[in-house]
Design a protein around this motif. Structure first.
Motif, PDB file in Angstrom:
ATOM      1  N   VAL A   1       0.836  -1.203   0.000  1.00 58.94           N
ATOM      2  CA  VAL A   1       0.000   0.000   0.000  1.00 58.94           C
ATOM      3  C   VAL A   1       0.873   1.256   0.000  1.00 58.94           C
ATOM      4  N   SER A   2       1.972   1.187   0.730  1.00 57.53           N
ATOM      5  CA  SER A   2       2.880   2.342   0.751  1.00 57.53           C
ATOM      6  C   SER A   2       3.435   2.619  -0.646  1.00 57.53           C
TER       7      SER A   2
ATOM      8  N   THR B   1       0.768   4.219  -2.741  1.00 51.82           N
ATOM      9  CA  THR B   1       0.547   5.616  -2.378  1.00 51.82           C
ATOM     10  C   THR B   1       1.652   6.520  -2.891  1.00 51.82           C
ATOM     11  N   VAL B   2       2.895   6.062  -2.743  1.00 53.16           N
ATOM     12  CA  VAL B   2       4.032   6.853  -3.212  1.00 53.16           C
ATOM     13  C   VAL B   2       3.990   7.005  -4.732  1.00 53.16           C
ATOM     14  N   GLN B   3       3.666   5.932  -5.444  1.00 54.88           N
ATOM     15  CA  GLN B   3       3.600   6.003  -6.902  1.00 54.88           C
ATOM     16  C   GLN B   3       2.476   6.940  -7.361  1.00 54.88           C
ATOM     17  N   ALA B   4       1.338   6.873  -6.666  1.00 62.63           N
ATOM     18  CA  ALA B   4       0.231   7.775  -7.015  1.00 62.63           C
ATOM     19  C   ALA B   4       0.645   9.233  -6.813  1.00 62.63           C
ATOM     20  N   SER B   5       1.378   9.509  -5.735  1.00 69.38           N
ATOM     21  CA  SER B   5       1.846  10.868  -5.480  1.00 69.38           C
ATOM     22  C   SER B   5       2.831  11.324  -6.546  1.00 69.38           C
ATOM     23  N   ALA B   6       3.712  10.400  -6.960  1.00 73.95           N
ATOM     24  CA  ALA B   6       4.696  10.746  -7.982  1.00 73.95           C
ATOM     25  C   ALA B   6       4.017  11.050  -9.319  1.00 73.95           C
ATOM     26  N   VAL B   7       3.032  10.263  -9.694  1.00 75.12           N
ATOM     27  CA  VAL B   7       2.323  10.488 -10.951  1.00 75.12           C
ATOM     28  C   VAL B   7       1.547  11.806 -10.893  1.00 75.12           C
ATOM     29  N   ARG B   8       0.936  12.100  -9.728  1.00 75.93           N
ATOM     30  CA  ARG B   8       0.158  13.333  -9.589  1.00 75.93           C
ATOM     31  C   ARG B   8       1.029  14.556  -9.845  1.00 75.93           C
ATOM     32  N   ARG B   9       2.259  14.519  -9.384  1.00 71.34           N
ATOM     33  CA  ARG B   9       3.138  15.669  -9.562  1.00 71.34           C
ATOM     34  C   ARG B   9       3.556  15.880 -11.024  1.00 71.34           C
ATOM     35  N   ARG B  10       3.417  14.857 -11.831  1.00 65.38           N
ATOM     36  CA  ARG B  10       3.793  14.964 -13.235  1.00 65.38           C
ATOM     37  C   ARG B  10       2.643  15.434 -14.129  1.00 65.38           C
ATOM     38  N   LEU B  11       1.442  15.569 -13.527  1.00 63.59           N
ATOM     39  CA  LEU B  11       0.292  15.964 -14.331  1.00 63.59           C
ATOM     40  C   LEU B  11       0.381  17.440 -14.712  1.00 63.59           C
ATOM     41  N   THR B  12      -0.241  17.787 -15.837  1.00 60.53           N
ATOM     42  CA  THR B  12      -0.321  19.178 -16.276  1.00 60.53           C
ATOM     43  C   THR B  12      -1.477  19.868 -15.576  1.00 60.53           C
ATOM     44  N   GLU B  13      -1.549  21.200 -15.750  1.00 58.69           N
ATOM     45  CA  GLU B  13      -2.578  21.972 -15.054  1.00 58.69           C
ATOM     46  C   GLU B  13      -3.987  21.613 -15.500  1.00 58.69           C
TER      47      GLU B  13
ATOM     48  N   ARG C   1      -3.186   6.368   2.665  1.00 60.72           N
ATOM     49  CA  ARG C   1      -2.657   6.761   3.980  1.00 60.72           C
ATOM     50  C   ARG C   1      -3.609   6.381   5.107  1.00 60.72           C
ATOM     51  N   GLU C   2      -4.918   6.540   4.850  1.00 56.53           N
ATOM     52  CA  GLU C   2      -5.897   6.146   5.868  1.00 56.53           C
ATOM     53  C   GLU C   2      -5.844   4.637   6.121  1.00 56.53           C
ATOM     54  N   ALA C   3      -5.697   3.876   5.037  1.00 56.37           N
ATOM     55  CA  ALA C   3      -5.618   2.420   5.189  1.00 56.37           C
ATOM     56  C   ALA C   3      -4.398   2.024   6.016  1.00 56.37           C
ATOM     57  N   LEU C   4      -3.265   2.664   5.746  1.00 56.16           N
ATOM     58  CA  LEU C   4      -2.056   2.377   6.521  1.00 56.16           C
ATOM     59  C   LEU C   4      -2.236   2.727   7.986  1.00 56.16           C
ATOM     60  N   ALA C   5      -2.867   3.859   8.249  1.00 54.95           N
ATOM     61  CA  ALA C   5      -3.090   4.276   9.635  1.00 54.95           C
ATOM     62  C   ALA C   5      -3.992   3.285  10.357  1.00 54.95           C
ATOM     63  N   GLU C   6      -5.062   2.824   9.691  1.00 61.47           N
ATOM     64  CA  GLU C   6      -5.973   1.869  10.311  1.00 61.47           C
ATOM     65  C   GLU C   6      -5.275   0.536  10.570  1.00 61.47           C
TER      66      GLU C   6
ATOM     67  N   GLU D   1      -5.220  12.031  -6.004  1.00 57.85           N
ATOM     68  CA  GLU D   1      -5.263  12.546  -4.633  1.00 57.85           C
ATOM     69  C   GLU D   1      -6.134  11.635  -3.757  1.00 57.85           C
ATOM     70  N   THR D   2      -7.243  11.160  -4.332  1.00 58.14           N
ATOM     71  CA  THR D   2      -8.110  10.233  -3.586  1.00 58.14           C
ATOM     72  C   THR D   2      -7.351   8.955  -3.246  1.00 58.14           C
ATOM     73  N   ILE D   3      -6.585   8.446  -4.208  1.00 61.03           N
ATOM     74  CA  ILE D   3      -5.791   7.230  -3.954  1.00 61.03           C
ATOM     75  C   ILE D   3      -4.799   7.481  -2.823  1.00 61.03           C
ATOM     76  N   GLU D   4      -4.151   8.617  -2.829  1.00 62.56           N
ATOM     77  CA  GLU D   4      -3.188   8.928  -1.774  1.00 62.56           C
ATOM     78  C   GLU D   4      -3.854   8.997  -0.407  1.00 62.56           C
ATOM     79  N   VAL D   5      -4.991   9.717  -0.340  1.00 63.19           N
ATOM     80  CA  VAL D   5      -5.685   9.869   0.942  1.00 63.19           C
ATOM     81  C   VAL D   5      -6.150   8.516   1.468  1.00 63.19           C
ATOM     82  N   VAL D   6      -6.795   7.732   0.589  1.00 62.09           N
ATOM     83  CA  VAL D   6      -7.299   6.413   1.005  1.00 62.09           C
ATOM     84  C   VAL D   6      -6.146   5.509   1.411  1.00 62.09           C
TER      85      VAL D   6
END
Length: 381
Positions: free
Chosen positions: A194-195, A198-210, A227-232, A220-225
């Motif tokens: 899961v980690s 999440t990291v890959q989703a964050s990396a791809v998000r930063r490469r997106l255009t405006e 992190r929540e899954a890891l916390a739980e 962003e939803t994938i990242e939030v979910v």
């Protein structure tokens, strides 16, 4: 009381009654009669009938036999022979066998009262010397021995039952402990996956255009979910961890570390040979961990419980649809206690195998030694 026990008691009563009547009317005990034969025959018949209810109320049955015998002894005198002893012996055994200790002791008192009545109400045999008095104790010994045998059988049955309950409790505890351990280890495996997601989703998000707004929101939803899954998962595993237990910082072991595991057991004094057949493939993390634990448990059982093993063999076969693991040794059979300990450990291994829809066989080898064979399918779904 079961129907089988009821039939047995009735049959026993009939046999005792027949033996008593043969003793009276065949002339076998003609010199031992006290009073008319019909009185002795009636005593034997009445006490035999009472034995049919010996397990309904053991102590009441024994007291009733004493009461009937006491009447016959008082009126006609106490006879000698097997017919007068056998019902009290069986009743004393039943009391010692089926009653709780506090009640069972009364059965011994009733048996002593029976002997006292018999020896006191015998008008022919009046012991005068010490030797004769000691001889009369012979008539007490059969009932005493029968009661002791019954008490011994009861204690043995209680001990065996307690052992069975203890084994079931240990097995249940082993299952619970192994499930907790599986949950903790799967947390490490799944948490890592899961980690990464999440990291890959964050990396791809930063490469997106405006102008890629929809894609950004999805990531962003994938990242939030994630992190929540890891916390739980961390919270849940924190509940499962025992007091003072720390999280393992080392990576989860797998079959890649099998040579290192075998070396540890060789250092401990167990020669281990590892053989791998088939096309070696990378296993999913959870399956890899389970395979490693199975081999570890098999070698541990050999080291602890096998007597004089010359060595152990670990065989791993990579098949097209499943992976099969076998751990074999050539040691002597373990003792019953050690076999129970091995069985408790195998209960936990079966829990692991069941997670992946596999099978586990543990048995004594015909040529000697012990083997554990596990089959784990590639697709556990």
């Amino acid at each position: 009381m079961t129907r089988r026990n009821r039939v047995f008691d009735i049959t026993l009563a009939v046999v005792v009654g027949v033996l008593g009547q043969l003793e009276v009317w065949s002339g076998f005990a003609s010199t031992q009669h006290q009073g008319p034969p019909w009185a002795q025959a009636g005593l034997y018949a009445a006490t035999a009938v009472l034995l049919a209810f010996r397990r309904v109320n053991p102590l009441a049955c024994q007291v009733a036999i004493l009461a009937v015998s006491l009447v016959e002894f008082a009126v006609f005198g106490s006879p000698e022979g097997l017919g007068v002893l056998l019902p009290m012996m069986i009743a004393a055994y039943t009391t010692g066998r089926w009653l709780a200790p506090r009640q069972a002791w009364w059965g011994l008192v009733v048996a002593a009262a029976f002997w006292l009545a018999w020896s006191t109400l015998d008008p022919v045999n009046s012991p005068a010397t010490t030797q004769e008095r000691l001889l009369t104790l012979f008539w007490l010994s059969p009932s005493l021995i029968a009661w002791l045998v019954g008490a011994l059988v009861r204690l043995t049955a209680l001990t065996n039952e307690q052992r069975r309950v203890n084994r079931e409790q240990r097995a249940t505890q082993a299952v619970a402990q192994e499930r907790t351990r599986i949950a903790r280890e799967l947390h490490d495996v799944i948490g890592h996956s899961v980690s990464v997601m999440t990291v890959q989703a964050s990396a791809v998000r930063r490469r997106l255009t405006e102008d890629q707004t929809a894609e950004r929101r999805a990531l962003e939803t994938i990242e939030v979910v994630g992190r929540e899954a890891l916390a739980e998962m961390r919270r849940m595993v924190g509940v499962l961890r025992q007091s003072g237990e720390q999280a393992e910082l080392e990576p989860s072991p797998g079959l890649e570390q099998l040579d290192r595991l075998a070396a540890k057991f060789r250092t401990a004094g167990l020669p281990v040979e590892v053989r791998v057949t088939g096309a070696v493939q990378a296993l999913p993390p959870g399956l890899d961990l389970t395979a490693y634990r199975l081999v570890q448990e098999g070698l541990t059982n050999t080291l602890r419980h096998a007597h004089d093993p010359r060595g152990a063999e670990v065989l791993i076969d990579y098949g097209p649809r499943e992976i099969q693991l076998a751990v074999r040794d050539d040691g002597q059979a373990a003792s019953p206690t050690e076999r129970g300990e091995v069985g408790i450990g195998l209960v936990g291994m079966r829990e692991r195998v069941a997670v992946y829809g596999g099978s586990l066989v543990a048995r004594v080898r015909p040529e000697g030694g012990f083997e554990m064979i596990a089959t784990l399918p590639w697709d556990a779904s």
